[in-house]
Design a protein around this motif. Sequence first.
Motif, PDB file in Angstrom:
ATOM      1  N   PHE A 113       0.803  -1.222   0.000  1.00 45.51           N
ATOM      2  CA  PHE A 113       0.000   0.000   0.000  1.00 45.51           C
ATOM      3  C   PHE A 113       0.844   1.284   0.000  1.00 45.51           C
ATOM      4  CE2 PHE A 113      -2.618  -3.296   1.995  1.00 45.51           C
ATOM      5  CZ  PHE A 113      -3.759  -3.232   1.208  1.00 45.51           C
ATOM      6  N   ASP A 114       2.148   1.151  -0.114  1.00 44.13           N
ATOM      7  CA  ASP A 114       3.008   2.329  -0.014  1.00 44.13           C
ATOM      8  C   ASP A 114       2.720   3.369  -1.091  1.00 44.13           C
ATOM      9  OD1 ASP A 114       4.229   1.336   2.215  1.00 44.13           O
ATOM     10  OD2 ASP A 114       6.135   0.818   1.248  1.00 44.13           O
ATOM     11  N   ALA A 115       2.305   2.915  -2.268  1.00 42.85           N
ATOM     12  CA  ALA A 115       2.122   3.845  -3.388  1.00 42.85           C
ATOM     13  C   ALA A 115       0.808   4.608  -3.342  1.00 42.85           C
ATOM     14  CB  ALA A 115       2.225   3.088  -4.713  1.00 42.85           C
ATOM     15  N   ASP A 165      -5.218   7.004  -0.901  1.00 42.95           N
ATOM     16  CA  ASP A 165      -6.369   6.660  -1.730  1.00 42.95           C
ATOM     17  C   ASP A 165      -7.124   5.458  -1.166  1.00 42.95           C
ATOM     18  OD1 ASP A 165      -5.744   8.698  -3.473  1.00 42.95           O
ATOM     19  OD2 ASP A 165      -4.606   7.403  -4.831  1.00 42.95           O
ATOM     20  N   VAL A 166      -6.378   4.498  -0.627  1.00 41.13           N
ATOM     21  CA  VAL A 166      -6.996   3.306  -0.036  1.00 41.13           C
ATOM     22  C   VAL A 166      -7.900   3.700   1.131  1.00 41.13           C
ATOM     23  CG1 VAL A 166      -6.484   1.233   1.333  1.00 41.13           C
ATOM     24  CG2 VAL A 166      -5.241   1.666  -0.803  1.00 41.13           C
ATOM     25  N   ALA A 208      -9.182   6.677   1.642  1.00 37.43           N
ATOM     26  CA  ALA A 208     -10.290   7.484   1.109  1.00 37.43           C
ATOM     27  C   ALA A 208     -11.382   6.601   0.519  1.00 37.43           C
ATOM     28  CB  ALA A 208      -9.759   8.449   0.051  1.00 37.43           C
ATOM     29  N   ARG A 209     -10.984   5.545  -0.199  1.00 38.70           N
ATOM     30  CA  ARG A 209     -11.985   4.635  -0.769  1.00 38.70           C
ATOM     31  C   ARG A 209     -12.744   3.903   0.334  1.00 38.70           C
ATOM     32  NH1 ARG A 209      -7.993   3.836  -4.861  1.00 38.70           N
ATOM     33  NH2 ARG A 209      -7.125   1.985  -3.825  1.00 38.70           N
ATOM     34  N   ALA A 210     -12.046   3.558   1.395  1.00 38.20           N
ATOM     35  CA  ALA A 210     -12.709   2.901   2.520  1.00 38.20           C
ATOM     36  C   ALA A 210     -13.766   3.819   3.130  1.00 38.20           C
ATOM     37  CB  ALA A 210     -11.680   2.497   3.572  1.00 38.20           C
ATOM     38  N   LYS A 211     -13.389   5.064   3.363  1.00 40.34           N
ATOM     39  CA  LYS A 211     -14.345   6.028   3.932  1.00 40.34           C
ATOM     40  C   LYS A 211     -15.546   6.203   3.012  1.00 40.34           C
ATOM     41  CE  LYS A 211     -11.099   8.839   6.657  1.00 40.34           C
ATOM     42  NZ  LYS A 211     -10.501  10.196   6.793  1.00 40.34           N
ATOM     43  N   ALA A 212     -15.294   6.232   1.710  1.00 45.33           N
ATOM     44  CA  ALA A 212     -16.377   6.410   0.747  1.00 45.33           C
ATOM     45  C   ALA A 212     -17.358   5.240   0.776  1.00 45.33           C
ATOM     46  CB  ALA A 212     -15.806   6.580  -0.659  1.00 45.33           C
ATOM     47  N   GLN A 213     -16.883   4.067   1.186  1.00 47.59           N
ATOM     48  CA  GLN A 213     -17.741   2.886   1.285  1.00 47.59           C
ATOM     49  C   GLN A 213     -18.362   2.751   2.680  1.00 47.59           C
ATOM     50  OE1 GLN A 213     -18.857   0.439  -0.808  1.00 47.59           O
ATOM     51  NE2 GLN A 213     -18.071   1.716  -2.467  1.00 47.59           N
TER      52      GLN A 213
END
Length: 255
Positions: A13-15, A19-20, A22-27
């Motif tokens: 997940f370093d890159a 975003d990871v 943010a996508r979790a929060k969006a879900q």
Amino acid sequence: MIDSHAHIYATEFDADRDDVVARAKAQGIQKILLPNIDLDSISPMLETEAAYPDVCHAMMGLHPCYVDGNVDQTLKTIESWFDKREFIAVGEIGIDLYWDKTFRREQERAFTTQLNWAKQRDLPVVIHTRDSIEETLALLNAEQDGSLRGVFHCFGGTLDEAKAINDVGFHLGLGGVSTFKNGGMDVVIPHLDMQWVILETDCPYLAPVPHRGKRNEPAFTSLVAEKVAQLSETPVSDIDAITTQNTLSLFNLSL
């Protein structure tokens, strides 16, 4: 929802870690719980927690796959962290007899030692098992004094095993395996008591369908929730609410 078991501190997940998250929060994923695995994972795990303090919460423990002949010294170092700061759980710990049984006795000693840390500190336990549910339950039952609580994460066993886990006072962590066509969970989940269920991803591993074989991430917790809802014939909103409350209660967290 809460992803109760995620390794988003891993190099995978370093890159794109921002975003990871943010996508979790969006879900609708409000919390991401981080289990430790060995000495090398401590720093990246704590750095990840510090970067997302309202979302990420760290545990401390030694994963059975990282137990070796130097286990006693490693455990001393791991335990010293409990004197430095608070953690939400002892984990992840357990027994893994899938890859290598060379250090089985050391794994058992490490597991029992860490169970006693949990009793001393009144913390929940996050348990990893692979080809070892029976052996793990035997050790857990021997140590259970009424105060031990926690979860068998990444549960993919039988209904009898699920009941045995619940009988010793432990939850079941359901993740991507629950969505696999031949995972066997389609005949188990309909009979589970949802008061004992929490959701997880174990990312970056075990991505749920339709992402199987790709990198898993916390946002996919919603896919697990949908499958559990389908199999248990329960509205997904109820699964979200029940498993979230179960997780908050188990780890003594609040939203």
